[in-house]
Design a protein around this motif. Structure first.
Motif, PDB file in Angstrom:
ATOM      1  N   UNK A 100       8.446   8.236   2.259  1.00 16.20           N
ATOM      2  CA  UNK A 100       8.010   8.770   0.968  1.00 16.20           C
ATOM      3  C   UNK A 100       6.559   9.221   1.054  1.00 16.20           C
ATOM      4  N   UNK A 101       5.736   8.465   1.795  1.00 19.10           N
ATOM      5  CA  UNK A 101       4.340   8.871   1.984  1.00 19.10           C
ATOM      6  C   UNK A 101       4.261  10.218   2.701  1.00 19.10           C
ATOM      7  N   UNK A 102       5.123  10.415   3.689  1.00 24.09           N
ATOM      8  CA  UNK A 102       5.155  11.694   4.397  1.00 24.09           C
ATOM      9  C   UNK A 102       5.540  12.826   3.452  1.00 24.09           C
TER      10      UNK A 102
ATOM     11  N   UNK B 243       3.380  16.195   2.382  1.00 22.12           N
ATOM     12  CA  UNK B 243       3.895  17.574   2.446  1.00 22.12           C
ATOM     13  C   UNK B 243       3.750  18.283   1.104  1.00 22.12           C
ATOM     14  N   UNK B 244       4.094  17.601   0.028  1.00 21.65           N
ATOM     15  CA  UNK B 244       3.984  18.188  -1.311  1.00 21.65           C
ATOM     16  C   UNK B 244       2.517  18.495  -1.632  1.00 21.65           C
ATOM     17  N   UNK B 245       1.621  17.566  -1.333  1.00 24.70           N
ATOM     18  CA  UNK B 245       0.189  17.796  -1.602  1.00 24.70           C
ATOM     19  C   UNK B 245      -0.351  18.971  -0.788  1.00 24.70           C
TER      20      UNK B 245
ATOM     21  N   UNK C 184       0.857  -1.187   0.000  1.00 25.32           N
ATOM     22  CA  UNK C 184       0.000   0.000   0.000  1.00 25.32           C
ATOM     23  C   UNK C 184       0.893   1.236   0.000  1.00 25.32           C
ATOM     24  N   UNK C 185       0.440   2.262  -0.699  1.00 31.06           N
ATOM     25  CA  UNK C 185       1.160   3.523  -0.702  1.00 31.06           C
ATOM     26  C   UNK C 185       0.161   4.659  -0.733  1.00 31.06           C
ATOM     27  N   UNK C 186       0.292   5.532   0.244  1.00 31.61           N
ATOM     28  CA  UNK C 186      -0.585   6.685   0.383  1.00 31.61           C
ATOM     29  C   UNK C 186      -2.036   6.195   0.410  1.00 31.61           C
TER      30      UNK C 186
END
Length: 132
Positions: free
Chosen positions: A116-118, A122-124, A96-98
């Protein structure tokens, strides 16, 4: 129950990072449990102080389940790969991712990581602020 705890001990003895996560995903995969529920059900089994303490019948059945010869061979093979520090995502072939569930993972893809999910979050958030 016994296989779960003995395998957890083996992973700990081999200094595998997050041994509980590894054993839950690998055993779930070997038992061919559903991606969405198998891990969670085995987590409940792992939390039991003994296999007979659960009032939840499916969890009790899972705790008392004996691996077939085929499941045992599969599980041992998965453990051997993990003992070599192969990423769990490659071994089980999905992750699972995001907000995406059950992404197919294979080499040479990068493995989805919590960090990477974090970063994606942050980018979103930044994009959302920029748009407003």
């Amino acid at each position: 129950y016994d296989v779960l705890h003995s395998s957890l001990k083996l992973l700990e003895d081999h200094s595998i990072p997050e041994p509980d996560e590894s054993v839950l995903h690998l055993l779930s995969h070997a038992l061919n449990l559903s991606w969405e529920n198998g891990y969670l059900q085995l987590r409940e089994v792992l939390a039991l102080t003994s296999p007979i303490t659960s009032q939840n019948r499916p969890i009790l059945d899972l705790a008392q389940q004996t691996l077939t010869s085929e499941q045992s061979i599969t599980f041992q093979s998965l453990l051997e790969r993990r003992f070599q520090f192969e990423p769990l995502q490659y071994i089980v072939g999905q992750w699972d991712f995001h907000y995406l569930t059950g992404l197919k993972i294979r080499k040479p893809m990068l493995c989805p990581r919590p960090e990477t999910e974090e970063l994606v979050e942050l980018v979103l958030t930044d994009i959302d602020r920029f748009i407003k």
